[in-house]
Design a protein around this motif. Structure first.
Motif, PDB file in Angstrom:
ATOM      1  N   SER A 199       9.233  -8.495 -15.980  1.00 15.88           N
ATOM      2  CA  SER A 199       9.514  -7.066 -15.719  1.00 15.88           C
ATOM      3  C   SER A 199       8.380  -6.353 -14.980  1.00 15.88           C
ATOM      4  O   SER A 199       8.544  -5.206 -14.575  1.00 15.88           O
ATOM      5  N   ARG A 200       7.234  -7.019 -14.790  1.00 15.12           N
ATOM      6  CA  ARG A 200       6.161  -6.372 -14.032  1.00 15.12           C
ATOM      7  C   ARG A 200       6.582  -6.142 -12.591  1.00 15.12           C
ATOM      8  O   ARG A 200       7.135  -7.021 -11.958  1.00 15.12           O
ATOM      9  N   ARG A 201       6.352  -4.964 -12.068  1.00 16.91           N
ATOM     10  CA  ARG A 201       6.646  -4.660 -10.666  1.00 16.91           C
ATOM     11  C   ARG A 201       5.441  -3.991 -10.032  1.00 16.91           C
ATOM     12  O   ARG A 201       4.607  -3.418 -10.718  1.00 16.91           O
ATOM     13  N   SER A 202       5.366  -4.064  -8.720  1.00 20.08           N
ATOM     14  CA  SER A 202       4.346  -3.316  -7.995  1.00 20.08           C
ATOM     15  C   SER A 202       4.832  -1.878  -7.863  1.00 20.08           C
ATOM     16  O   SER A 202       5.840  -1.613  -7.205  1.00 20.08           O
ATOM     17  N   THR A 203       4.097  -0.972  -8.506  1.00 21.89           N
ATOM     18  CA  THR A 203       4.465   0.451  -8.471  1.00 21.89           C
ATOM     19  C   THR A 203       3.829   1.107  -7.250  1.00 21.89           C
ATOM     20  O   THR A 203       2.643   0.886  -6.968  1.00 21.89           O
ATOM     21  N   ARG A 204       4.615   1.911  -6.546  1.00 20.70           N
ATOM     22  CA  ARG A 204       4.060   2.602  -5.369  1.00 20.70           C
ATOM     23  C   ARG A 204       4.280   4.112  -5.413  1.00 20.70           C
ATOM     24  O   ARG A 204       3.976   4.805  -4.450  1.00 20.70           O
ATOM     25  N   GLN A 205       4.783   4.593  -6.548  1.00 19.42           N
ATOM     26  CA  GLN A 205       4.868   6.053  -6.738  1.00 19.42           C
ATOM     27  C   GLN A 205       4.391   6.370  -8.151  1.00 19.42           C
ATOM     28  O   GLN A 205       5.016   5.946  -9.134  1.00 19.42           O
ATOM     29  N   PHE A 233      -3.941   3.625  -1.820  1.00 23.71           N
ATOM     30  CA  PHE A 233      -3.653   3.222  -3.204  1.00 23.71           C
ATOM     31  C   PHE A 233      -2.464   4.006  -3.773  1.00 23.71           C
ATOM     32  O   PHE A 233      -2.329   4.138  -4.984  1.00 23.71           O
ATOM     33  N   HIS A 234      -1.624   4.480  -2.870  1.00 20.52           N
ATOM     34  CA  HIS A 234      -0.359   5.133  -3.260  1.00 20.52           C
ATOM     35  C   HIS A 234      -0.580   6.333  -4.198  1.00 20.52           C
ATOM     36  O   HIS A 234       0.219   6.581  -5.107  1.00 20.52           O
ATOM     37  N   HIS A 235      -1.711   7.055  -4.000  1.00 20.85           N
ATOM     38  CA  HIS A 235      -2.024   8.252  -4.786  1.00 20.85           C
ATOM     39  C   HIS A 235      -2.107   7.964  -6.290  1.00 20.85           C
ATOM     40  O   HIS A 235      -1.861   8.873  -7.100  1.00 20.85           O
ATOM     41  N   CYS A 254      -0.431  -1.776  -9.004  1.00 23.37           N
ATOM     42  CA  CYS A 254      -0.141  -2.421  -7.716  1.00 23.37           C
ATOM     43  C   CYS A 254      -1.399  -3.060  -7.166  1.00 23.37           C
ATOM     44  O   CYS A 254      -2.491  -2.464  -7.218  1.00 23.37           O
ATOM     45  N   TYR A 255      -1.269  -4.259  -6.655  1.00 27.32           N
ATOM     46  CA  TYR A 255      -2.368  -4.951  -5.952  1.00 27.32           C
ATOM     47  C   TYR A 255      -2.612  -4.207  -4.648  1.00 27.32           C
ATOM     48  O   TYR A 255      -1.679  -3.935  -3.898  1.00 27.32           O
ATOM     49  N   ILE A 256      -3.852  -3.896  -4.348  1.00 32.00           N
ATOM     50  CA  ILE A 256      -4.181  -3.143  -3.139  1.00 32.00           C
ATOM     51  C   ILE A 256      -5.201  -3.943  -2.324  1.00 32.00           C
ATOM     52  O   ILE A 256      -6.302  -4.231  -2.798  1.00 32.00           O
ATOM     53  N   ASN A 257      -4.819  -4.272  -1.105  1.00 30.39           N
ATOM     54  CA  ASN A 257      -5.594  -5.209  -0.291  1.00 30.39           C
ATOM     55  C   ASN A 257      -6.583  -4.555   0.677  1.00 30.39           C
ATOM     56  O   ASN A 257      -7.462  -5.220   1.218  1.00 30.39           O
ATOM     57  N   GLN A 258      -6.421  -3.264   0.931  1.00 28.98           N
ATOM     58  CA  GLN A 258      -7.120  -2.660   2.078  1.00 28.98           C
ATOM     59  C   GLN A 258      -8.646  -2.714   1.981  1.00 28.98           C
ATOM     60  O   GLN A 258      -9.329  -2.850   2.996  1.00 28.98           O
ATOM     61  N   LEU A 259      -9.191  -2.640   0.777  1.00 26.46           N
ATOM     62  CA  LEU A 259     -10.656  -2.699   0.680  1.00 26.46           C
ATOM     63  C   LEU A 259     -11.168  -4.100   0.991  1.00 26.46           C
ATOM     64  O   LEU A 259     -12.286  -4.261   1.486  1.00 26.46           O
ATOM     65  N   PRO A 279      14.059  -9.860  -5.095  1.00 27.31           N
ATOM     66  CA  PRO A 279      14.531 -11.137  -5.629  1.00 27.31           C
ATOM     67  C   PRO A 279      13.552 -12.261  -5.316  1.00 27.31           C
ATOM     68  O   PRO A 279      12.843 -12.208  -4.311  1.00 27.31           O
ATOM     69  N   ARG A 280      13.480 -13.250  -6.194  1.00 23.65           N
ATOM     70  CA  ARG A 280      12.598 -14.390  -5.959  1.00 23.65           C
ATOM     71  C   ARG A 280      13.309 -15.403  -5.076  1.00 23.65           C
ATOM     72  O   ARG A 280      14.518 -15.646  -5.236  1.00 23.65           O
ATOM     73  N   LYS A 281      12.561 -15.981  -4.123  1.00 30.08           N
ATOM     74  CA  LYS A 281      13.155 -16.929  -3.170  1.00 30.08           C
ATOM     75  C   LYS A 281      13.552 -18.214  -3.859  1.00 30.08           C
ATOM     76  O   LYS A 281      12.879 -18.647  -4.809  1.00 30.08           O
TER      77      LYS A 281
HETATM   78  C1  LIG Z   1      -2.569 -10.782  -2.235  1.00 30.78           C
HETATM   79  C2  LIG Z   1      -1.650  -9.590  -2.381  1.00 30.78           C
HETATM   80  C3  LIG Z   1      -1.872  -8.468  -1.609  1.00 30.78           C
HETATM   81  C4  LIG Z   1      -1.070  -7.343  -1.761  1.00 30.78           C
HETATM   82  N1  LIG Z   1      -1.398  -6.199  -1.097  1.00 30.78           N
HETATM   83  C5  LIG Z   1      -0.686  -5.079  -1.310  1.00 30.78           C
HETATM   84  C6  LIG Z   1      -1.091  -3.853  -0.727  1.00 30.78           C
HETATM   85  O1  LIG Z   1      -2.118  -3.763  -0.081  1.00 30.78           O
HETATM   86  N2  LIG Z   1      -0.321  -2.760  -0.961  1.00 30.78           N
HETATM   87  C7  LIG Z   1       0.828  -2.817  -1.715  1.00 30.78           C
HETATM   88  O2  LIG Z   1       1.501  -1.794  -1.867  1.00 30.78           O
HETATM   89  N3  LIG Z   1       1.223  -3.976  -2.311  1.00 30.78           N
HETATM   90  C8  LIG Z   1       0.493  -5.094  -2.140  1.00 30.78           C
HETATM   91  N4  LIG Z   1       0.839  -6.259  -2.783  1.00 30.78           N
HETATM   92  C9  LIG Z   1       2.036  -6.282  -3.650  1.00 30.78           C
HETATM   93  C10 LIG Z   1       3.180  -7.104  -3.042  1.00 30.78           C
HETATM   94  O3  LIG Z   1       3.730  -6.425  -1.943  1.00 30.78           O
HETATM   95  C11 LIG Z   1       4.232  -7.360  -4.144  1.00 30.78           C
HETATM   96  O4  LIG Z   1       3.643  -8.132  -5.172  1.00 30.78           O
HETATM   97  C12 LIG Z   1       5.472  -8.044  -3.633  1.00 30.78           C
HETATM   98  O5  LIG Z   1       6.174  -7.237  -2.729  1.00 30.78           O
HETATM   99  C13 LIG Z   1       6.424  -8.441  -4.780  1.00 30.78           C
HETATM  100  O6  LIG Z   1       6.799  -7.301  -5.558  1.00 30.78           O
HETATM  101  P1  LIG Z   1       6.539  -7.251  -7.147  1.00 30.78           P
HETATM  102  O7  LIG Z   1       5.033  -7.281  -7.332  1.00 30.78           O
HETATM  103  O8  LIG Z   1       7.133  -5.945  -7.601  1.00 30.78           O
HETATM  104  O9  LIG Z   1       7.192  -8.424  -7.766  1.00 30.78           O
HETATM  105  C14 LIG Z   1       0.029  -7.379  -2.657  1.00 30.78           C
HETATM  106  C15 LIG Z   1       0.245  -8.514  -3.437  1.00 30.78           C
HETATM  107  C16 LIG Z   1      -0.605  -9.597  -3.324  1.00 30.78           C
HETATM  108  C17 LIG Z   1      -0.399 -10.788  -4.228  1.00 30.78           C
END
Ligand SMILES: Cc1cc2nc3c(=O)[nH]c(=O)nc-3n(C[C@H](O)[C@H](O)[C@H](O)COP(=O)(O)O)c2cc1C
Length: 194
Positions: free
Chosen positions: A12-18, A97-99, A138-143, A184-186
């Protein structure tokens, strides 16, 4: 399909952007950082450093420096999305970092080949811990992309991140304002050989 608390938390973990503006609680931050440092690390190095930034002025300044950094930045590979981010970074209101009200920066010692692996495992611990507490992350890559940018690095140094450290990644954390769709997962990415 097996269900238990850990497996359901992973699913159930998701990347939150809001995110909501409201700051997370002190004990929630402590729990996330504790989850991070319980991750495995190569040779038990634990050479990572997790810097949690919750000061909104500091975060706004960092966002401004990242915006400027992207103007100078030339992507050094064909990672999908790098050029897109460079362009969208210049748009009004863009925030890397999506605020989120909390940004946790993961750095590690230099010349250590497990630096990224160790920090990535730690951040996944942190993301799962966040999910278990009802927080978004959410994972944030920009730094990481701007880890060699002199102005970004100078500011991170002022925040206590050693100049020689490599910036591995960061995590945006906060209360969820809008649930993310489930990507969805591939198919075909797993094989079992018996
Ligand atoms: C190495 C890596 C870098 C990522 N960088 C970003 C990022 O900079 N910004 C962002 O919004 N999400 C980032 N993500 C999140 C992915 O987009 C996200 O994990 C993917 O779309 C799957 O969605 P889920 O995490 O909800 O399952 C990153 C994830 C990983 C593993």
């Amino acid at each position: 399909m097996i269900h238990n608390e850990v497996l359901d938390c992973i699913r159930s973990r998701r990347s939150t952007r809001q995110f909501k503006e409201e700051q997370i609680k002190e004990e929630e931050l402590e729990a996330l950082l504790e989850a991070a440092v319980w991750a495995p690390s190569g040779s038990n190095s634990q050479s990572w450093l997790f810097t949690a930034v919750q000061n909104q002025e500091t975060l706004a300044k960092l966002n401004g420096l990242v915006k400027e950094g992207f103007q100078r930045w030339v992507p050094d590979d064909d990672y999908p999305g790098k050029l897109g981010v460079k362009a969208s970074a210049q748009k009004e209101g863009w925030n890397f970092f999506h605020h989120a009200p909390t940004l946790i920066i993961a750095s590690n010692r230099p010349n250590y080949e497990n630096a990224m692996a160790d920090c990535a495992l730690a951040l996944e611990n942190l993301f799962l811990a966040a999910n278990s507490l009802g927080l978004g992350s959410c994972y944030i890559n920009q730094l990481h992309w701007l880890r060699h940018d002199p102005e970004v690095r100078e500011f991170l140094f002022e925040l206590g991140i050693p100049k020689e450290h490599t910036i591995c990644s960061s995590a945006a954390v906060g209360y969820i304002a809008k649930e993310s769709v489930v990507p969805p997962r591939k198919e075909g990415t797993v094989r079992i050989i018996k």
